[in-house]
Motif scaffolding. Sequence first.
Motif, PDB file in Angstrom:
ATOM      1  N   TRP A   1      10.299  -2.249   4.375  1.00 31.87           N
ATOM      2  CA  TRP A   1       9.006  -2.200   5.059  1.00 31.87           C
ATOM      3  C   TRP A   1       9.251  -1.881   6.528  1.00 31.87           C
ATOM      4  O   TRP A   1      10.056  -2.544   7.181  1.00 31.87           O
ATOM      5  CB  TRP A   1       8.275  -3.537   4.937  1.00 31.87           C
ATOM      6  CG  TRP A   1       7.651  -3.756   3.588  1.00 31.87           C
ATOM      7  CD1 TRP A   1       8.201  -4.389   2.526  1.00 31.87           C
ATOM      8  CD2 TRP A   1       6.352  -3.339   3.180  1.00 31.87           C
ATOM      9  NE1 TRP A   1       7.332  -4.392   1.464  1.00 31.87           N
ATOM     10  CE2 TRP A   1       6.174  -3.753   1.836  1.00 31.87           C
ATOM     11  CE3 TRP A   1       5.304  -2.651   3.802  1.00 31.87           C
ATOM     12  CZ2 TRP A   1       5.012  -3.516   1.107  1.00 31.87           C
ATOM     13  CZ3 TRP A   1       4.141  -2.414   3.078  1.00 31.87           C
ATOM     14  CH2 TRP A   1       3.995  -2.830   1.757  1.00 31.87           C
ATOM     15  N   CYS A  16       4.617   0.535   6.348  1.00 27.08           N
ATOM     16  CA  CYS A  16       4.592   0.849   4.910  1.00 27.08           C
ATOM     17  C   CYS A  16       6.007   0.787   4.352  1.00 27.08           C
ATOM     18  O   CYS A  16       6.961   0.442   5.052  1.00 27.08           O
ATOM     19  CB  CYS A  16       4.024   2.248   4.694  1.00 27.08           C
ATOM     20  SG  CYS A  16       5.003   3.545   5.494  1.00 27.08           S
ATOM     21  N   LEU A  28       6.327   5.618  -0.662  1.00 20.15           N
ATOM     22  CA  LEU A  28       5.259   6.588  -0.388  1.00 20.15           C
ATOM     23  C   LEU A  28       5.770   8.016  -0.561  1.00 20.15           C
ATOM     24  O   LEU A  28       5.043   8.892  -1.061  1.00 20.15           O
ATOM     25  CB  LEU A  28       4.711   6.388   1.029  1.00 20.15           C
ATOM     26  CG  LEU A  28       3.828   5.162   1.247  1.00 20.15           C
ATOM     27  CD1 LEU A  28       3.285   5.160   2.673  1.00 20.15           C
ATOM     28  CD2 LEU A  28       2.672   5.113   0.249  1.00 20.15           C
ATOM     29  N   HIS A  53       0.152  -1.065  -1.232  1.00 23.53           N
ATOM     30  CA  HIS A  53      -0.151  -0.852   0.184  1.00 23.53           C
ATOM     31  C   HIS A  53      -1.623  -1.142   0.500  1.00 23.53           C
ATOM     32  O   HIS A  53      -2.113  -0.791   1.570  1.00 23.53           O
ATOM     33  CB  HIS A  53       0.186   0.589   0.585  1.00 23.53           C
ATOM     34  CG  HIS A  53       1.652   0.861   0.713  1.00 23.53           C
ATOM     35  ND1 HIS A  53       2.492   1.011  -0.377  1.00 23.53           N
ATOM     36  CD2 HIS A  53       2.459   0.997   1.809  1.00 23.53           C
ATOM     37  CE1 HIS A  53       3.717   1.234   0.037  1.00 23.53           C
ATOM     38  NE2 HIS A  53       3.735   1.234   1.360  1.00 23.53           N
ATOM     39  N   LEU A  98      -4.741   5.068   2.715  1.00 27.93           N
ATOM     40  CA  LEU A  98      -3.886   3.944   3.082  1.00 27.93           C
ATOM     41  C   LEU A  98      -4.471   3.234   4.299  1.00 27.93           C
ATOM     42  O   LEU A  98      -4.569   3.824   5.382  1.00 27.93           O
ATOM     43  CB  LEU A  98      -2.475   4.442   3.416  1.00 27.93           C
ATOM     44  CG  LEU A  98      -1.738   5.177   2.279  1.00 27.93           C
ATOM     45  CD1 LEU A  98      -0.518   5.892   2.842  1.00 27.93           C
ATOM     46  CD2 LEU A  98      -1.337   4.212   1.186  1.00 27.93           C
TER      47      LEU A  98
END
Length: 436
Positions: free
Chosen positions: A277, A316, A321, A400, A420
């Motif tokens: 993260w 994120c 992603l 997310h 997001l």
Amino acid sequence: MTTQSVLENLTAKLPLGVCVLNDQMEVLYWNDFFADRLNISSDDVKGQNLLTLFPNEAKYLKKKINSVFVLNNASFSYWEHRPHVFLFSSSRPITGEETLMYQNIEFLPLDVTDNKVKTVCMIVQDVTELASYYQGQKELSEQLSQEHNALQELNRKLEEAQNQLLQADKMAAIGQLAAGVAHEINNPIGFINSNLQSLEDYAVKLLKLVNFYEKVVHKTQNKTFIALQKDMQERMKYQFIREDMPELVAESIDGINRVSEIVKSLKAFSHVDSSEWQYADIVEGIESTLKIANNELKYNVEIHREYQQQLPKLFCQPMQLNQVFLNLIVNGAQAIVDKGHIYITVSANDNDYQVAIKDTGCGISKSAMHKIFEPFYTTKPVGQGTGLGLSLSYSIVQKHKGNLVVTSEPNVGTTFTVILPILTPEQLLPEASAPA
């Protein structure tokens, strides 16, 4: 019939292209192989310049043929490196299918007098059948490998209770691979690049030194020295080497830089140097993903980008992603039958990011729209898809606290929009900020 006429008839009818050139690149003879495909007889083409007849490949042909004249050695062009030097067609022996001819070409010194080449013979061999066989074997091998990998992936996924745990393992493996690649390749790339840069500098200095010596010799007005210099330069092919050496070094440096970019993109794609993260640049992740997916895109897809300026970084999991973006981009490319476009739009406001990936592919039917996010649902043939890509992508976006929206029209295209929310670490990971 005389021996000469037999040989002339044989040369004319050979299933090979035979073309004889003088040192001005003028055609002295070519056989029926060329004459039939270009509708120009050997008599009509005599005296015409080969480079004028084939302007698109003139630079390549000139370099190959000049190397024979200068070095008095044969030169070659193989189909793996240059498949279609001459845009001739070839018929498959069984199916009769017309396709561009794959060619091996040999450039031979023919008439040599006093170690000086007067004429060059160019021999073109049609290797379409051989090339098709090798390509077919390669495609079959890749297909079997893909099917094997797909079956292994499916078995693993069926044994796992949670798809998210499998995805984490998969991305960790990619991260380890990228770290290994970066470590193993970056070091040799570094010293090779440094050596090439030094070699380029040395080459420039040596050429300047030789030029200086030339000027000194000419200033002496000593005919013996000037003649010795000229003779040595001719025997050493100095003029050819002086022109070719900088180009060889420049091409080598360009190749090393391309390898460095590939390693950099793989590293950026998997974010091996950072924690899971983190704050990340979404556009940078998309660009790295596009480079990774280049093999799926380069032949039939044109990418269009529209990125909002001064986008904020997003807290994120960039590795995951990137996997979402990869799935959506590759799915879009696979939905395009011949040639098409993929439009990538990235924008943000105070509340959220929006990444829209639109393709001009075949679209999704209404009946399939309700199932596309279900695990194991796929419209692809057996062995070409597990049906987990969109399901995993949806799970990653949900983790997310975002949303994955799809709109589609059959035969027009599909748009996936990843939404997001812009949240703080405490909002995304409340367990991390909770008191122990």
